[in-house]
Design an enzyme around this catalytic site. Structure first.
Site, short mmCIF file in Angstrom:
data_model
loop_
_atom_site.label_atom_id
_atom_site.label_comp_id
_atom_site.label_asym_id
_atom_site.label_seq_id
_atom_site.Cartn_x
_atom_site.Cartn_y
_atom_site.Cartn_z
CG ASP A 22 -1.88 -1.17 1.16
OD1 ASP A 22 -2.68 -1.33 0.00
OD2 ASP A 22 -1.97 -1.99 1.95
CG ASP A 73 -7.37 -4.78 -2.41
OD1 ASP A 73 -8.52 -4.71 -2.86
OD2 ASP A 73 -7.03 -4.96 -1.24
CE LYS A 75 -8.84 -2.05 -0.29
NZ LYS A 75 -8.77 -3.14 0.20
N PRO A 177 -6.44 -11.53 4.71
CG PRO A 177 -7.59 -9.44 4.24
CD PRO A 177 -7.69 -11.08 4.04
CD GLN A 182 -6.22 -5.18 9.41
OE1 GLN A 182 -7.34 -5.28 9.54
NE2 GLN A 182 -5.72 -5.12 8.22
N GLY A 187 0.07 -17.42 10.63
CA GLY A 187 -0.25 -18.55 10.45
C GLY A 187 -1.63 -19.11 11.19
O1 3DU Z 1 -2.81 -4.39 7.63
P1 3DU Z 1 -1.97 -4.65 6.78
O2 3DU Z 1 -0.83 -3.91 6.70
O3 3DU Z 1 -1.25 -6.26 6.92
O4 3DU Z 1 -2.61 -4.48 5.22
C1 3DU Z 1 -3.62 -5.73 5.06
C2 3DU Z 1 -4.10 -5.25 3.62
O5 3DU Z 1 -5.18 -6.03 3.37
C3 3DU Z 1 -4.48 -3.92 3.01
O6 3DU Z 1 -3.90 -3.73 1.81
C4 3DU Z 1 -5.87 -3.71 3.19
O7 3DU Z 1 -6.39 -2.78 2.26
C5 3DU Z 1 -6.23 -5.31 2.71
N1 3DU Z 1 -7.44 -5.51 3.37
C6 3DU Z 1 -7.61 -5.68 4.70
O8 3DU Z 1 -6.77 -5.29 5.69
C7 3DU Z 1 -8.87 -6.06 5.10
C8 3DU Z 1 -9.92 -6.51 4.43
O9 3DU Z 1 -10.97 -6.99 4.88
C9 3DU Z 1 -9.50 -6.71 3.10
C10 3DU Z 1 -8.48 -6.17 2.58
#
Ligand code: 3DU
Length: 231
Positions: A22, A73, A75, A177, A182, A187
């Site tokens: 991102d 992705d 959206k 994801p 988050q 795993g």
């Molecule tokens: O939180 P992270 O940095 O690991 O990124 C998670 C990615 O997955 C991010 O690109 C977000 O747009 C995508 N994502 C979610 O986090 C949650 C969802 O429900 C769908 C997509």
């Protein structure tokens, strides 16, 4: 079988890790080169597109589509006619697959388009405030299955939904994801029934993305061997 490339890469690289790009602090190609060995693919988000431009995205796909699964992705949740056009352009950029929303309806018409990448339908989201989608979780999964999509996106932060999706759609490729920044542990979604974990900031914002990607890949390997012993 669709998603063949994804599964062949998983097998040959012994990895279930897709890294979400991102906000990337360095030139995307440089970052992907660093983590390439440990990941099956990368997921390109809107922040990358807006920060670096579509030419950079095209070059990223050109550079890595031979060795990685390139997942888009952006959206997408529009009327079918516009989504068909968007997906054609996404294919032309060099992506193998794209994540699409399902709540807007009409995904069946989108899925029948000729020049589309593989499609993963978003069945639920990771954040706790995403209640409205969750109420319709079962219907959204069925919508994706009826349209013949290639897989689903399910939240690692809600393992009960990962388990439910696996039960309703035993043959679907499930991407999860929500691992790392988050809160879900690497795993944990694989253990709940997902096939791949999508990890962003834990890797990308790490002072050493290569080391972080390897650590997540190794955590996945430990889980996958335990899981395959169960099955
Ligand atoms: O939180 P992270 O940095 O690991 O990124 C998670 C990615 O997955 C991010 O690109 C977000 O747009 C995508 N994502 C979610 O986090 C949650 C969802 O429900 C769908 C997509």
């Amino acid at each position: 079988m669709r998603t063949r490339k994804l599964w062949e890469l998983a097998e040959s690289k012994g990895s279930r890790l897709i890294v979400a790009l991102d906000s990337v602090p360095v030139e995307p190609k440089k970052l992907v080169k660093e983590i390439e060995e440990y990941v099956v693919g990368v997921k390109v988000g809107l922040p990358l597109l807006l920060q670096w431009g579509s030419q950079a995205v095209r070059e990223l796909c050109e550079a890595f589509r031979g060795t990685l699964y390139m997942l888009c992705d952006f959206k997408l949740a529009d009327i079918p006619a516009v989504m068909v056009e968007e997906l054609k352009l996404i294919s032309e950029l060099g992506f193998d697959g794209a994540i699409v929303h399902l709540f807007q309806g009409g995904i069946k018409a989108v899925a029948t388009a000729a020049d589309r990448p593989e499609l993963f339908g978003l069945a639920a989201m990771t954040h706790s405030e995403s209640r409205l989608l969750e109420v319709h979780f079962g219907e959204l999964v069925h919508e994706a299955l009826e349209a013949g999509l290639d897989g689903l996106v399910v939240p690692a932060t809600k393992p009960e939904l990962v388990r439910a999706a696996r039960k309703i759609a035993p043959g679907a490729t499930l991407l999860a994801p929500g691992v790392g920044a988050q809160g879900a542990l690497p795993g944990s979604a694989l253990e709940a029934g997902a096939d791949f974990e999508i990890v962003g900031r834990l890797v990308v914002a790490s002072p050493d993305p290569c080391l972080a990607a390897r650590a997540v890949r190794d955590a996945h390997r430990a889980r996958v061997s335990v899981i395959s012993e169960w099955r």
